[in-house]
Design a protein around this motif. Structure first.
Motif, PDB file in Angstrom:
ATOM      1  N   ARG A   1       0.836  -1.183   0.000  1.00 26.58           N
ATOM      2  CA  ARG A   1       0.000   0.000   0.000  1.00 26.58           C
ATOM      3  C   ARG A   1       0.880   1.246   0.000  1.00 26.58           C
ATOM      4  O   ARG A   1       2.032   1.217   0.454  1.00 26.58           O
ATOM      5  N   LEU A   2       0.348   2.350  -0.480  1.00 27.20           N
ATOM      6  CA  LEU A   2       1.054   3.615  -0.368  1.00 27.20           C
ATOM      7  C   LEU A   2       1.253   3.945   1.107  1.00 27.20           C
ATOM      8  O   LEU A   2       0.378   3.677   1.933  1.00 27.20           O
ATOM      9  N   PRO A   3       2.387   4.526   1.469  1.00 24.92           N
ATOM     10  CA  PRO A   3       2.622   4.856   2.875  1.00 24.92           C
ATOM     11  C   PRO A   3       1.656   5.919   3.373  1.00 24.92           C
ATOM     12  O   PRO A   3       1.249   6.812   2.614  1.00 24.92           O
ATOM     13  N   ALA A   4       1.279   5.806   4.629  1.00 24.43           N
ATOM     14  CA  ALA A   4       0.281   6.702   5.207  1.00 24.43           C
ATOM     15  C   ALA A   4       0.672   8.169   5.090  1.00 24.43           C
ATOM     16  O   ALA A   4      -0.181   9.036   4.887  1.00 24.43           O
ATOM     17  N   GLU A   5       1.978   8.460   5.186  1.00 27.64           N
ATOM     18  CA  GLU A   5       2.398   9.864   5.152  1.00 27.64           C
ATOM     19  C   GLU A   5       2.110  10.530   3.813  1.00 27.64           C
ATOM     20  O   GLU A   5       2.000  11.753   3.733  1.00 27.64           O
ATOM     21  N   GLN A   6       1.956   9.721   2.748  1.00 29.40           N
ATOM     22  CA  GLN A   6       1.629  10.302   1.442  1.00 29.40           C
ATOM     23  C   GLN A   6       0.144  10.619   1.299  1.00 29.40           C
ATOM     24  O   GLN A   6      -0.262  11.284   0.346  1.00 29.40           O
ATOM     25  N   LEU A   7      -0.649  10.138   2.232  1.00 29.31           N
ATOM     26  CA  LEU A   7      -2.094  10.257   2.117  1.00 29.31           C
ATOM     27  C   LEU A   7      -2.714  11.086   3.232  1.00 29.31           C
ATOM     28  O   LEU A   7      -3.940  11.180   3.317  1.00 29.31           O
ATOM     29  N   THR A   8      -1.866  11.677   4.067  1.00 32.75           N
ATOM     30  CA  THR A   8      -2.344  12.297   5.293  1.00 32.75           C
ATOM     31  C   THR A   8      -2.254  13.816   5.228  1.00 32.75           C
ATOM     32  O   THR A   8      -1.288  14.374   4.695  1.00 32.75           O
ATOM     33  N   HIS A   9      -3.266  14.478   5.756  1.00 31.86           N
ATOM     34  CA  HIS A   9      -3.302  15.944   5.813  1.00 31.86           C
ATOM     35  C   HIS A   9      -3.609  16.355   7.251  1.00 31.86           C
ATOM     36  O   HIS A   9      -4.395  15.709   7.940  1.00 31.86           O
ATOM     37  N   TRP A  10      -2.971  17.427   7.700  1.00 25.04           N
ATOM     38  CA  TRP A  10      -3.188  17.925   9.062  1.00 25.04           C
ATOM     39  C   TRP A  10      -3.683  19.363   8.980  1.00 25.04           C
ATOM     40  O   TRP A  10      -2.989  20.247   8.507  1.00 25.04           O
TER      41      TRP A  10
END
Length: 213
Positions: free
Chosen positions: A201-210
């Motif tokens: 899967r794509l790493p979570a950090e590439q899909l995360t927004h804060w």
């Protein structure tokens, strides 16, 4: 008998199973009902519990449903698949090959599940649609997790719902189409072996927004 899996193993190894479905081993009704009893503990909007669960064991009806599925699946699987330029491209061939296998052999699964929910989402705004599907899909996923924990597997398919397919399936199974919406078609079988690995899967950090996109 349940498998000795940790929660993390269960969550990361419950796959869409197609080629490893055992078409020759019967699935007892009591096992399906155990899994469904667990699934019914999932959340549902306003505790409405407006779901209904249709299991299909009859070979003629499974074959008819498979033909409805193929009406959309066969041309869809023949379409060019998009290239995304990341890790997902490495899996396209394997996923497509697996999906084509299921398309050709769908009716061989010993049982199908079609989960239904009261209402028609196409008549709803986006917020109500989110609530609608949120009242069914968690329970369906819980059902798949329960299957995995007992050495069974499934694949979440939706292609039979496209066009007139959902209405045709409703007529075949006596589902009141104007009152209930189908959430998918799930072939259910024991799996050939019970060892499954986490997917790439794509790493979570590439899909995360804060705080903003």
């Amino acid at each position: 008998m349940t498998l000795d899996l940790t929660v993390d193993e269960l969550l990361t190894t419950t796959r869409s199973v197609r080629k490893r479905l055992d078409f020759d081993r019967p699935v007892p009704r009591e096992v399906l009902m155990e899994c469904l009893d667990l699934a019914l503990q999932a959340p549902t909007g306003s505790n409405a519990q407006g779901w209904q669960w249709v299991f299909v064991e009859d070979p003629a009806k499974r074959k008819a449903l498979a033909e409805i599925y193929r009406t959309t699946a066969t041309p869809y699987l023949g379409m060019p698949k998009p290239q995304r330029g990341d890790i997902r491209d490495q899996q396209i061939d394997a996923v497509l090959n697996s999906a084509m296998y299921l398309n050709e052999n769908l009716e061989k699964a010993p049982v199908f599940l079609i989960p239904c929910l009261e209402g028609r989402p196409e008549r709803m705004d986006a917020g109500t649609q989110a609530s609608f599907w949120g009242s069914l899909l968690p329970a369906v996923w819980s059902f798949m997790l329960a299957l995995r924990s007992r050495g069974l597997g499934s694949a979440w398919t939706t292609l039979h719902l496209i066009g007139d397919g959902e209405k045709q399936a409703a007529e075949l199974l006596g589902i009141p189409y104007e009152q209930y919406t189908q959430g998918g078609l799930f072939p259910v079988a024991y799996t050939k072996g019970t060892s499954f690995k986490p997917a790439n899967r794509l790493p979570a950090e590439q899909l995360t927004h804060w705080d903003s996109w």
